[in-house]
Design a protein around this motif. Structure first.
Motif, short mmCIF file in Angstrom:
data_model
loop_
_atom_site.label_atom_id
_atom_site.label_comp_id
_atom_site.label_asym_id
_atom_site.label_seq_id
_atom_site.Cartn_x
_atom_site.Cartn_y
_atom_site.Cartn_z
N PHE A 105 39.94 41.99 41.62
CA PHE A 105 40.47 43.09 39.70
C PHE A 105 40.11 41.83 38.82
N HIS A 106 40.31 43.42 37.87
CA HIS A 106 39.74 42.50 36.49
C HIS A 106 41.17 43.33 35.84
N SER A 107 40.55 43.33 34.25
CA SER A 107 41.54 43.99 32.99
C SER A 107 40.79 44.26 32.24
N ARG B 28 42.31 53.68 29.59
CA ARG B 28 42.96 54.14 30.98
C ARG B 28 42.39 53.47 31.98
N PRO B 29 43.45 53.04 33.07
CA PRO B 29 42.82 51.49 34.14
C PRO B 29 41.52 52.85 35.34
N LEU B 30 40.52 51.42 35.94
CA LEU B 30 39.98 51.53 36.34
C LEU B 30 39.35 51.59 37.70
N LEU B 31 39.05 52.65 38.94
CA LEU B 31 38.98 51.82 39.93
C LEU B 31 37.32 52.88 40.07
N TYR C 70 45.95 58.49 38.97
CA TYR C 70 46.14 57.39 37.91
C TYR C 70 44.78 56.28 37.24
N TYR C 71 43.89 56.62 37.84
CA TYR C 71 42.78 55.57 37.90
C TYR C 71 41.60 57.39 37.30
N VAL C 72 40.76 56.10 36.52
CA VAL C 72 39.53 57.01 36.00
C VAL C 72 38.20 56.45 37.58
N ALA D 139 33.51 47.36 48.36
CA ALA D 139 33.95 46.73 47.94
C ALA D 139 33.88 47.30 46.70
N PHE D 140 35.41 47.60 45.73
CA PHE D 140 36.09 48.42 45.14
C PHE D 140 35.75 46.38 44.02
N VAL D 141 36.22 47.29 42.25
CA VAL D 141 36.73 46.88 41.04
C VAL D 141 37.66 47.15 40.94
N ILE D 142 38.84 46.80 40.87
CA ILE D 142 39.71 47.43 40.02
C ILE D 142 39.76 47.42 38.25
N GLU D 143 39.92 47.24 37.43
CA GLU D 143 40.74 47.42 35.97
C GLU D 143 41.76 47.58 35.62
N THR D 144 42.59 46.71 35.33
CA THR D 144 44.00 46.78 34.62
C THR D 144 43.80 46.99 33.38
#
Length: 435
Positions: A303-305, A312-315, A348-350, A377-382
């Motif tokens: 999880f990042h920010s 927009r938030p990212l996946l 919701y995500y890009v 593995a994934f990154v979620i950018e809030t």
């Protein structure tokens, strides 16, 4: 006799036998009193005598950072991170290390663990992780790993991780312990930088330390690597822990080195994305490595920010580097796309690779290295719902902002984390990646 300045021998006799003959007040605890006196004397000696070595300083920091009770959460029956209960000021959106430890370990009942020196920060803080499994068989069981605060100024990622833990632990069925994968939560990868930032916020300063606290170079630009209050707009020096892993640490195959250097400042020791002298040069990135290699991790989210609320938030799934997504085996490409769609049912995500999502790349990232081991593995950018996390004000941390919107946004990321856990749980028969 109680008020006289008694000789030492009489005081000893009175303490030992006084209660029996009525000289000591009923209910007094002599041993406790003596212990408290010894503790006060010890504290005075500690204040007068500073630590004489780096190891003593590290040990003292470990004690100070862990052996305390969180006043904010002590004795609280309601879930302090439940978004449905959020009212302004109910709980801080910049929780301390102690508060998070209390919440995950005591409130949610997730076992706190560490690997000793193998999970210790540059400044000697233990980087704890929290696991739902225990016992000798844990290393063999499939495990899902959740990380946050790889960058020390991305607190929204921490809040998203806490929501993921809360939702999974509340919704898990009774038979979960024996049938589902283990879960590991590692909330404070860059614990030194986060601690520094929170301390700065408490004193009214900004909090923009992104990298770890490595003294990488004598940057002659007027900024301080140790004092985040000097950040304009960010601290310099240190190593970016999300570029310190070996996969594409230098450049992808087939790319000219000059072209690669021109596209990133990961080679610049004063840059905010400096990748270190070599892969895994930093104890914090080695801590992630050691946990991944110790346990049978099959899926992960880091999880990042992002910078501000206008984005927009990212996946994101691999690759985050310039490596072509088409170079990935077809089965893995299909799985990443399918899982991304299921985690993003409402759009919701890009989604996509880093380049597909925002035309940005990062070599040596955590998720690319994990994928090289067969981990989904994934990154979620809030997105901070209150401002720009890299500005000199405190909006990027959502300080003094109505928390209802903050927790609503973080709840959505927690739902994505919970969905990954379900997808991984349903695919335990995989050989290379969870399918």
């Amino acid at each position: 006799l109680m008020d006289l300045n008694l000789p030492a021998a009489w005081r000893w006799w009175r303490h030992k036998f006084g209660r029996k003959i009525g000289l000591e007040p009923a209910g007094s605890n002599i041993r406790l009193h003596q212990h408290q006196q010894r503790e006060r004397r010890r504290r005075k000696r500690t204040r007068r005598t500073p630590a004489t070595s780096a190891e003593e300083q590290r040990m003292r920091r470990k004690i100070e950072d862990t052996d305390q009770t969180p006043d904010l959460l002590h004795g609280q029956e309601a879930d302090p991170f439940d978004p449905t209960l959020k009212t302004k000021g109910h709980v801080s959106t910049t929780p301390t290390v102690i508060e998070v430890d209390w919440y995950l370990n005591k409130h949610l009942g997730i076992t706190a663990a560490d690997l000793g020196n193998e999970t210790m920060s540059l400044q000697g803080r233990i980087i704890k992780f929290y696991t739902t499994c225990d016992g000798p068989a844990i290393a063999e069981r499939p495990t899902i790993l959740f990380l946050s605060l790889v960058h020390g100024n991305e607190v929204m990622g921490l809040l998203a991780l806490l929501q993921t833990a809360r939702l999974i632990m509340l919704d898990k069925p009774a038979e979960y312990e024996n049938q589902a994968p283990c879960l590991i939560f590692m909330p404070f990868v860059n614990i030194d930088a986060y601690t520094l930032n929170v301390e700065s916020l408490k004193s009214g300063g900004p909090a923009c330390r992104r990298t770890n606290l490595r003294e990488t170079f004598d940057c002659d630009d007027g900024f301080s690597r140790d004092n985040p209050a000097s950040c304009e707009p960010r601290a310099v020096g240190g190593v970016d822990l999300n570029r310190n892993h070996p996969f594409d640490w230098e450049k992808p195959p087939g790319f000219d080195l000059n072209e690669w250097e021109n596209m990133a400042d990961c080679y610049q020791e004063c840059g905010s994305t400096y990748h270190g002298k070599e892969p895994w040069s930093e104890p914090e990135s080695r801590a992630v490595r050691n946990v991944v290699l110790r346990y049978n991790v099959t899926a992960a989210i880091s999880f990042h920010s992002r910078h501000n609320m206008l984005q927009r938030p990212l996946l994101i799934h691999p690759y985050t580097s310039l490596r072509s997504f088409r170079s990935m085996p077809l089965e893995d490409r299909q799985r990443f796309r399918d899982w991304s769609r299921k985690m993003n049912r409402d759009g919701y995500y890009v989604t996509g690779t880093a380049y597909e999502a925002i035309e940005y790349t990062a070599g040596g990232s955590t998720i690319d290295w994990m994928y090289s081991l067969g981990i989904a593995a994934f990154v979620i950018e809030t997105v901070p719902p209150c401002g720009d996390r890299q500005s000199t004000d405190m909006d990027r941390w959502c300080v003094d902002i109505d928390d209802e919107k903050i927790w609503k946004e973080m709840l959505r990321h927690g739902e994505a984390g919970e969905e990954l856990a379900k997808l991984a749980s349903a695919s335990l028969s995989s050989t290379s990646m969870p399918s």
